[in-house]
Write a protein that holds these residues in place. Structure first.
Motif, PDB file in Angstrom:
ATOM      1  N   UNK A  60      -9.404 -17.694 -11.519  1.00 44.66           N
ATOM      2  CA  UNK A  60      -8.613 -18.318 -10.460  1.00 44.66           C
ATOM      3  C   UNK A  60      -9.479 -19.357  -9.767  1.00 44.66           C
ATOM      4  N   UNK A  61      -8.920 -20.538  -9.514  1.00 41.95           N
ATOM      5  CA  UNK A  61      -9.661 -21.492  -8.688  1.00 41.95           C
ATOM      6  C   UNK A  61      -9.637 -20.976  -7.252  1.00 41.95           C
ATOM      7  N   UNK A  62      -8.446 -20.941  -6.636  1.00 45.86           N
ATOM      8  CA  UNK A  62      -8.292 -20.345  -5.311  1.00 45.86           C
ATOM      9  C   UNK A  62      -6.814 -20.242  -4.982  1.00 45.86           C
ATOM     10  N   UNK A  63      -6.456 -19.128  -4.325  1.00 49.12           N
ATOM     11  CA  UNK A  63      -5.072 -18.941  -3.879  1.00 49.12           C
ATOM     12  C   UNK A  63      -4.787 -19.699  -2.590  1.00 49.12           C
ATOM     13  N   UNK A  64      -5.782 -20.384  -2.046  1.00 54.64           N
ATOM     14  CA  UNK A  64      -5.565 -21.165  -0.833  1.00 54.64           C
ATOM     15  C   UNK A  64      -6.127 -20.491   0.408  1.00 54.64           C
ATOM     16  N   UNK A  65      -5.568 -20.837   1.546  1.00 57.91           N
ATOM     17  CA  UNK A  65      -6.071 -20.327   2.819  1.00 57.91           C
ATOM     18  C   UNK A  65      -6.017 -18.802   2.868  1.00 57.91           C
ATOM     19  N   UNK A  66      -7.068 -18.178   3.398  1.00 58.38           N
ATOM     20  CA  UNK A  66      -7.102 -16.736   3.605  1.00 58.38           C
ATOM     21  C   UNK A  66      -6.270 -16.423   4.852  1.00 58.38           C
ATOM     22  N   UNK A  67      -5.042 -15.963   4.630  1.00 57.30           N
ATOM     23  CA  UNK A  67      -4.133 -15.741   5.755  1.00 57.30           C
ATOM     24  C   UNK A  67      -4.624 -14.628   6.678  1.00 57.30           C
ATOM     25  N   UNK A  68      -5.224 -13.576   6.116  1.00 52.78           N
ATOM     26  CA  UNK A  68      -5.729 -12.497   6.967  1.00 52.78           C
ATOM     27  C   UNK A  68      -6.768 -13.016   7.956  1.00 52.78           C
ATOM     28  N   UNK A  69      -7.666 -13.839   7.461  1.00 49.33           N
ATOM     29  CA  UNK A  69      -8.701 -14.430   8.312  1.00 49.33           C
ATOM     30  C   UNK A  69      -8.076 -15.327   9.369  1.00 49.33           C
ATOM     31  N   UNK A  70      -7.116 -16.156   8.971  1.00 52.25           N
ATOM     32  CA  UNK A  70      -6.584 -17.130   9.910  1.00 52.25           C
ATOM     33  C   UNK A  70      -5.676 -16.483  10.959  1.00 52.25           C
ATOM     34  N   UNK A  71      -4.946 -15.428  10.573  1.00 50.99           N
ATOM     35  CA  UNK A  71      -4.098 -14.742  11.545  1.00 50.99           C
ATOM     36  C   UNK A  71      -4.932 -14.169  12.685  1.00 50.99           C
ATOM     37  N   UNK A  72      -6.094 -13.629  12.365  1.00 54.11           N
ATOM     38  CA  UNK A  72      -6.987 -13.095  13.406  1.00 54.11           C
ATOM     39  C   UNK A  72      -7.366 -14.198  14.381  1.00 54.11           C
ATOM     40  N   UNK A  73      -7.666 -15.368  13.863  1.00 55.14           N
ATOM     41  CA  UNK A  73      -8.033 -16.492  14.728  1.00 55.14           C
ATOM     42  C   UNK A  73      -6.862 -16.914  15.611  1.00 55.14           C
TER      43      UNK A  73
END
Length: 282
Positions: A60-73
């Motif tokens: 996998x290249x990348x699934x994109x933004x880490x939503x778990x990380x960003x939701x915390x922010x």
């Protein structure tokens, strides 16, 4: 979550940056953004590096933004009632992608498997994109109620025509490597990761035959024509999302996506469906 967002190996002038990210599927979060910006800025002063290749760990290249990380922010910003957070934070992420575009060394993306959302915006900042036949691309930010704001809407028009880009951005559909090649999103398609990496080494060998300052001069000259438009577009998209969605709206959308069993927790991409996924002829 990995403590190291990417690994770097340098051999024969090629710096291979292997993205690990901060979550499953090489999701992009945590220290990845700051460390990528720093590495790209430092690479300017490393004469033994003639080219840089970005790739993902595994298939996998990348699934994109880490939503778990960003939701915390976002939740922290909500508790602090900080309405300016989203605008300021997006600009920090934009700086990391812009550092890829601004790096004076040629940068090539080696894409296998999924390349979604923020990851597609990241590879749009690279000079060259190579993909395997298994590569898949999507720009699904509209599914979260936001405008893609890390540079994809500003840089992808330099690669594909407006019709193809608008279709990707409006629908969030996933396209395969064959179509990505046909519309100009990638330079070439290879059978497997081994062939992909061989192509990057061959490219570096070609680049090493020319003076480094000439490579930088070519890149600067090509970029100068578009830089003002890209900067204006980045500013507009950051302000638009902050004004029209804001931390509350985006936090709710991301939390709902994380609760959905049909969607990977680290991805903003809707799960592939027959009605949504695009056929090679699409």
């Amino acid at each position: 979550m990995s403590d190291t967002p990417f690994h770097v190996t340098v051999a024969d002038g090629l710096a291979l940056v292997t993205i690990v990210g901060s979550g499953k599927g090489n999701a992009l979060g945590g220290s990845f953004w700051d460390e990528l910006r720093d590495f790209m800025e430092q690479a300017h002063h490393r004469d033994h590096i003639r080219a840089i290749a970005l790739t993902g760990e595994g298939r996998t290249f990348s699934v994109g933004m880490d939503l778990r990380w960003y939701v915390v922010r976002l939740r922290r910003a909500q508790r602090a009632r900080d309405r300016s957070f989203m605008d300021a934070d997006v600009r920090l992420l934009q700086q990391a992608v812009t550092a890829v575009a601004d790096c004076p060394k040629p940068v090539v993306a080696l894409i296998d498997g999924e390349c979604t959302g923020a990851a597609l915006e990241l590879v749009s900042a690279c000079d060259i994109r190579y993909a395997t036949r298994q590569a898949r691309f999507a720009l699904p930010e509209a599914e979260l109620g936001v405008v893609a704001d890390l540079g994809g809407l500003q840089r992808l028009p330099l690669l594909v025509n407006q019709g193809h880009l608008r279709e990707l951005a409006f629908t969030g559909r996933t396209i395969d490597a064959e179509r990505a090649n046909r519309i100009g999103l990638v330079n070439d398609v290879f059978a497997d990761p081994a062939a992909l990496h061989h192509a990057a080494r061959q490219l570096t060998d070609d680049l090493r035959r020319h003076p480094a300052h000439v490579m930088e001069g070519i890149k600067r000259t090509l970029d100068t024509v578009h830089q003002d438009g890209v900067r204006q577009g980045l500013d507009h998209s950051a302000r638009w999302n902050s004004t029209h969605t804001g931390p509350d709206g985006l936090g709710q959308a991301m939390s709902a996506r994380l609760r959905s069993p049909a969607v990977p927790a680290d991805s903003g991409r809707p799960a592939p469906e027959g009605a949504r996924a695009m056929s090679p002829q699409g």
